[in-house]
Design an enzyme around this catalytic site. Structure first.
Site, PDB file in Angstrom:
ATOM      1  N   ASP B  10       0.684  -1.217   0.297  1.00 51.12           N
ATOM      2  CA  ASP B  10      -0.406   0.107  -0.074  1.00 51.12           C
ATOM      3  C   ASP B  10       1.006   1.037  -0.136  1.00 51.12           C
ATOM      4  OD1 ASP B  10      -2.667   1.879  -0.069  1.00 51.12           O
ATOM      5  OD2 ASP B  10      -2.289   1.912   1.783  1.00 51.12           O
ATOM      6  N   SER B  11       0.239   2.424  -0.726  1.00 54.85           N
ATOM      7  CA  SER B  11       1.132   3.765  -0.823  1.00 54.85           C
ATOM      8  C   SER B  11       1.401   4.247   0.823  1.00 54.85           C
ATOM      9  CB  SER B  11       0.595   4.584  -0.946  1.00 54.85           C
ATOM     10  OG  SER B  11      -1.042   4.691  -0.507  1.00 54.85           O
ATOM     11  N   TYR B  42      -0.549   8.656  -2.697  1.00 53.58           N
ATOM     12  CA  TYR B  42      -0.315   8.572  -3.779  1.00 53.58           C
ATOM     13  C   TYR B  42      -1.455   9.050  -5.097  1.00 53.58           C
ATOM     14  CZ  TYR B  42       3.093   4.729  -3.897  1.00 53.58           C
ATOM     15  OH  TYR B  42       4.278   4.141  -3.943  1.00 53.58           O
ATOM     16  N   CYS B  73      -4.423  -0.971  -2.187  1.00 52.96           N
ATOM     17  CA  CYS B  73      -4.076   0.219  -2.578  1.00 52.96           C
ATOM     18  C   CYS B  73      -5.232   0.430  -3.635  1.00 52.96           C
ATOM     19  CB  CYS B  73      -2.753   0.580  -2.456  1.00 52.96           C
ATOM     20  SG  CYS B  73      -2.695   2.870  -2.652  1.00 52.96           S
ATOM     21  N   GLU B 150      -7.415   8.584  10.042  1.00 46.75           N
ATOM     22  CA  GLU B 150      -6.103   8.581  10.977  1.00 46.75           C
ATOM     23  C   GLU B 150      -6.011   9.357  11.981  1.00 46.75           C
ATOM     24  OE1 GLU B 150      -3.304   9.492   8.302  1.00 46.75           O
ATOM     25  OE2 GLU B 150      -3.827   7.937   6.627  1.00 46.75           O
ATOM     26  N   CYS B 182     -12.726   2.743  -0.544  1.00 44.28           N
ATOM     27  CA  CYS B 182     -10.777   2.790   0.497  1.00 44.28           C
ATOM     28  C   CYS B 182     -10.491   2.050   1.190  1.00 44.28           C
ATOM     29  CB  CYS B 182     -10.508   4.593   0.415  1.00 44.28           C
ATOM     30  SG  CYS B 182      -9.836   4.881   1.617  1.00 44.28           S
ATOM     31  N   HIS B 184      -8.963   2.928   4.169  1.00 37.42           N
ATOM     32  CA  HIS B 184      -9.202   3.521   5.224  1.00 37.42           C
ATOM     33  C   HIS B 184     -10.581   3.257   6.050  1.00 37.42           C
ATOM     34  CE1 HIS B 184      -5.118   5.083   4.551  1.00 37.42           C
ATOM     35  NE2 HIS B 184      -5.449   5.783   5.613  1.00 37.42           N
TER      36      HIS B 184
END
Lengths: 314, 314
Positions: B10-11, B42, B73, B150, B182, B184
């Site tokens: 993943d990035s 990215y 990703c 995050e 995504c 996340h």
């Protein structure tokens, strides 16, 4: 707002999948988990005894001041949800109804399946939960699944054969939605999905219960102040804490320790098309000895998931 | 059988939700995770640069001998899935197609939604993935969600208002299935479900990618020998390992340390109906200092999730 913990009750470790789904959605909420592992599994016990054990355990959580009670145990939900609602002033969330509602909403064909322990399937709790919805429910007990999950065996010919045998009636019934009616089963979605095929929607009672917990806290204005420090979580087990810890780590999630500085092979800024893909990893490695250190620590009387200081009390 | 690790790229940290879903299903498989955090995100970069960075990182994983490569990703999947398939001999699994297939299978009305970063939505990768299926796809970029996740903020008036604004076009379109496009977003299903309502099926690209990984290993006979000791996982980050660790712990799952011996209030064997629910918890507690100890350990060059001994190499 309420800074009190969310109480999560299960007869054993399975409810930790529910606890984890709640922590994913609500990382600022402290959990107080009670696993009545000395009396697990509840399944083979008479319903009156299950009710007595479960209410005694939940009394402990309520006495500790939890703001919401999650019955993260299908067997106990079936035995004493109504007693718990009557007995406690805090909201009570359980695992059967959220998954049943989601499955009814998800099914295209009206043919829904549920798998669970023998006790859950015999209780017909999911049949009652979907009775008014006009769906056809096919129920299958999968008693051996729990042992596989607790041993960490989620692949292999033996499990595949067992899964095919267990799930055959559900395939014959043509279900398009399958409720994982046991808190252990979210750790088996790989093999279950392989056998049922990609067309079947799997509904996790752990995930749906976490969503229900989120909804109840949101509607009641019960979220903890997000500006407070990271919460401490507490895990209580009536049985052997070592076996709870060993199996529980797998349920709650793998541990991330330190991180290795990564470096793309040959560096990441030149054109990768010219890179030699067979170069060794340009990193240094060392043996991690933390696990060994933790052996002694396991005998400690309390662990919190973060370093939040708490007063020592007895 | 193959004892080589599964490579997950993943990035940044988002792919750890994919890593965790894989470890849930396959606890016997070692993972080698590469987060190109020095170049994350990215999204804003030109596609040629994304391709170059991603292939350089994946070269590292392949050079280390992974048996399967997971592009965890969305942005990198869209940029270089075909290059990766051509470039490497190992099977390549990514995050877009498994979620797209699941959503098409789950939708009753044929009205499907997808949310993701601006880069993912602009790439139209999900539009391409469902193009042949005859569904109507409504795509919405939710650029601010990643920051909330995050920071660990998954509730509160600000997030709720933002979520309502982001998801309004999906509600207007009447979608019955929503792809979390995504890695996340599985940590936001509480608020997303609250806003969309219980009738909407949420499809997690992390969970579906784990199922796909399971399928590919099963079909290729690539499972690791389950009789081997518990696997060691390695996590590589090109950027600051401390911030990777801090955010990554939340993504990979909370840590379970030691467990407290639990005791129901007044004992669990008498009839709970007569118990005094206000007694204090009869347990002793102590402050856990592990987190503080780990601060220094974080500077170590390698962590493995278990104590499996590995030879030191450079």
């Amino acid at each position: 707002m309420s800074d009190a913990p969310i109480g999560v009750f299960d007869s054993g470790v399975g409810g930790l999948t529910v606890a984890r789904a709640i922590l994913d959605q609500l990382p600022h909420e402290p959990l107080l988990y009670f696993g009545d592992t000395a009396h697990a599994p509840y399944g083979p016990r008479p319903i009156a005894e299950i009710r007595r054990l479960a209410l005694a355990a939940m009394d402990t959580l309520v006495a500790d001041g939890v703001k919401l009670l999650v019955i993260a145990c299908n067997t106990a939900s079936a035995a004493c949800l109504r007693d718990a609602r009557e007995r406690y002033d805090v909201p009570v969330v359980e695992v059967v109804l959220p998954a049943a509602r989601r499955a009814v909403a998800a099914s295209r064909s009206g043919r829904v399946g549920v798998i669970g322990t023998s006790a859950t399937i015999t209780s017909r709790a999911y049949d009652d939960a979907v009775a008014a919805a006009g769906v056809t429910l096919t129920s299958v007990a999968c008693p051996a699944f729990v042992d596989f999950v607790e041993r960490g065996t989620t692949a292999g010919r033996q499990l595949l054969g067992l899964t095919e045998a267990y799930l055959a009636p559900l395939q014959e019934a043509g279900v398009d939605t399958l409720i994982l009616g046991c808190t252990h089963y979210p750790l088996l979605t790989g093999v279950i999905s392989l056998v049922m095929g990609e067309g079947v929607t799997l509904v996790s009672s752990a995930e749906e219960t976490a969503k229900d917990t989120y909804r109840v806290l949101a509607r009641g204005g019960l979220f903890r102040d997000p500006d407070l420090p990271a919460p401490a979580h507490r895990f209580l087990a009536t049985g052997d804490p070592r076996s709870f810890t060993r199996v529980g780590r797998r349920f709650l999630g793998p541990e991330l320790g330190a991180v290795l500085p990564g470096q793309p092979v040959g560096g990441g800024t030149r054109d990768a098309d010219t890179s030699g893909a067979q170069q060794p990893l340009p990193v240094s490695m060392a043996v991690n000895t933390r696990e060994a250190d933790e052996g002694g620590e396991m005998a400690a009387v309390l662990a919190t998931a973060t370093a939040t200081a708490e007063a020592v009390r007895r």
